[in-house]
Design a protein around this motif. Structure first.
Motif, PDB file in Angstrom:
ATOM      1  N   GLY A  18       0.851  -1.162  -0.092  1.00 38.04           N
ATOM      2  CA  GLY A  18      -0.187  -0.038   0.135  1.00 38.04           C
ATOM      3  C   GLY A  18       0.778   1.288  -0.192  1.00 38.04           C
ATOM      4  O   GLY A  18       0.518   2.052  -0.788  1.00 38.04           O
ATOM      5  N   LEU A  19       1.742   1.244   1.037  1.00 39.45           N
ATOM      6  CA  LEU A  19       2.687   2.602   0.958  1.00 39.45           C
ATOM      7  C   LEU A  19       3.540   2.534  -0.243  1.00 39.45           C
ATOM      8  O   LEU A  19       3.712   3.751  -0.909  1.00 39.45           O
ATOM      9  CB  LEU A  19       3.546   2.468   2.222  1.00 39.45           C
ATOM     10  CG  LEU A  19       2.651   2.610   3.425  1.00 39.45           C
ATOM     11  CD1 LEU A  19       3.530   2.581   4.688  1.00 39.45           C
ATOM     12  CD2 LEU A  19       1.990   3.649   3.672  1.00 39.45           C
ATOM     13  N   SER A  20       4.185   1.482  -0.741  1.00 37.56           N
ATOM     14  CA  SER A  20       5.076   1.649  -2.061  1.00 37.56           C
ATOM     15  C   SER A  20       4.164   2.252  -3.279  1.00 37.56           C
ATOM     16  O   SER A  20       4.364   2.652  -4.035  1.00 37.56           O
ATOM     17  CB  SER A  20       5.838   0.678  -2.104  1.00 37.56           C
ATOM     18  OG  SER A  20       5.073  -0.498  -2.414  1.00 37.56           O
ATOM     19  N   THR A  24       4.710   5.373  -5.477  1.00 35.92           N
ATOM     20  CA  THR A  24       4.781   5.319  -6.935  1.00 35.92           C
ATOM     21  C   THR A  24       3.681   6.146  -7.560  1.00 35.92           C
ATOM     22  O   THR A  24       3.903   6.610  -8.778  1.00 35.92           O
ATOM     23  CB  THR A  24       4.717   3.745  -7.210  1.00 35.92           C
ATOM     24  OG1 THR A  24       5.658   3.230  -6.334  1.00 35.92           O
ATOM     25  CG2 THR A  24       5.121   3.738  -8.826  1.00 35.92           C
ATOM     26  N   LEU A  25       2.612   6.054  -7.212  1.00 29.54           N
ATOM     27  CA  LEU A  25       1.388   6.890  -7.630  1.00 29.54           C
ATOM     28  C   LEU A  25       1.685   8.405  -7.722  1.00 29.54           C
ATOM     29  O   LEU A  25       1.566   9.054  -8.656  1.00 29.54           O
ATOM     30  CB  LEU A  25      -0.036   6.336  -7.294  1.00 29.54           C
ATOM     31  CG  LEU A  25      -1.018   7.121  -7.989  1.00 29.54           C
ATOM     32  CD1 LEU A  25      -1.379   6.717  -9.004  1.00 29.54           C
ATOM     33  CD2 LEU A  25      -2.030   6.720  -6.733  1.00 29.54           C
ATOM     34  N   LEU A  26       2.280   8.704  -6.659  1.00 34.76           N
ATOM     35  CA  LEU A  26       2.440   9.994  -6.401  1.00 34.76           C
ATOM     36  C   LEU A  26       3.509  10.641  -7.141  1.00 34.76           C
ATOM     37  O   LEU A  26       3.533  11.763  -8.045  1.00 34.76           O
ATOM     38  CB  LEU A  26       2.861  10.403  -5.093  1.00 34.76           C
ATOM     39  CG  LEU A  26       3.324  11.934  -4.491  1.00 34.76           C
ATOM     40  CD1 LEU A  26       1.986  12.701  -4.471  1.00 34.76           C
ATOM     41  CD2 LEU A  26       3.970  11.785  -3.202  1.00 34.76           C
ATOM     42  N   THR A  30       2.968  13.146 -10.342  1.00 40.47           N
ATOM     43  CA  THR A  30       3.557  14.553 -10.269  1.00 40.47           C
ATOM     44  C   THR A  30       4.332  14.598 -11.729  1.00 40.47           C
ATOM     45  O   THR A  30       4.421  15.582 -12.149  1.00 40.47           O
ATOM     46  CB  THR A  30       4.573  14.643  -9.048  1.00 40.47           C
ATOM     47  OG1 THR A  30       3.695  14.270  -7.831  1.00 40.47           O
ATOM     48  CG2 THR A  30       5.295  15.881  -8.986  1.00 40.47           C
ATOM     49  N   SER A  31       5.083  13.483 -11.970  1.00 37.24           N
ATOM     50  CA  SER A  31       5.743  13.814 -13.244  1.00 37.24           C
ATOM     51  C   SER A  31       5.081  13.800 -14.633  1.00 37.24           C
ATOM     52  O   SER A  31       5.421  14.619 -15.519  1.00 37.24           O
ATOM     53  CB  SER A  31       6.689  12.584 -13.375  1.00 37.24           C
ATOM     54  OG  SER A  31       6.059  11.482 -13.513  1.00 37.24           O
ATOM     55  N   ALA A  47      11.941   5.474 -13.612  1.00 38.99           N
ATOM     56  CA  ALA A  47      13.059   5.412 -12.466  1.00 38.99           C
ATOM     57  C   ALA A  47      12.037   5.253 -11.246  1.00 38.99           C
ATOM     58  O   ALA A  47      11.996   4.509 -10.154  1.00 38.99           O
ATOM     59  CB  ALA A  47      13.678   6.746 -11.931  1.00 38.99           C
ATOM     60  N   GLY A  48      10.749   5.962 -10.967  1.00 36.95           N
ATOM     61  CA  GLY A  48       9.733   5.786 -10.120  1.00 36.95           C
ATOM     62  C   GLY A  48       9.058   4.479 -10.280  1.00 36.95           C
ATOM     63  O   GLY A  48       8.685   3.893  -9.320  1.00 36.95           O
TER      64      GLY A  48
END
Length: 84
Positions: A18-20, A24-26, A30-31, A47-48
């Motif tokens: 969940g946290l990763s 990754t979604l963030l 953002t990019s 890379a993300g």
């Protein structure tokens, strides 16, 4: 004991995946938003995905491994003790 260990694996897998996944979604989101004004922002996406995809896969492995362990413990209880 199998149920306890399976439950621990299940909980840790949910937290890690969940946290990763959210991180990754963030990063990817953002990019993608930054790519509207800057094409170089798209270079962050691979890379993300790599940095977040590996812990996501580990978390999913823990989740499904814990679930399988709990199910096998329940199946063992239903069968009962071995007879000679």
């Amino acid at each position: 004991m199998q149920k306890v260990f399976g439950g621990l694996m299940l909980g840790c897998g949910i937290l890690v995946a969940g946290l990763s996944g959210l991180c990754t979604l963030l990063v990817v989101g953002t990019s993608l938003i930054g790519a509207v004004s800057n094409q170089e922002a798209l270079s962050v996406i691979p890379a993300g995905l790599i940095a977040g995809g590996i812990p996501l896969a580990i978390g999913l492995g823990l989740f499904f491994g814990g679930r399988a362990l709990i199910r096998s413990a329940k199946a063992d209880e239903e069968r009962g003790p071995p007879t000679l």
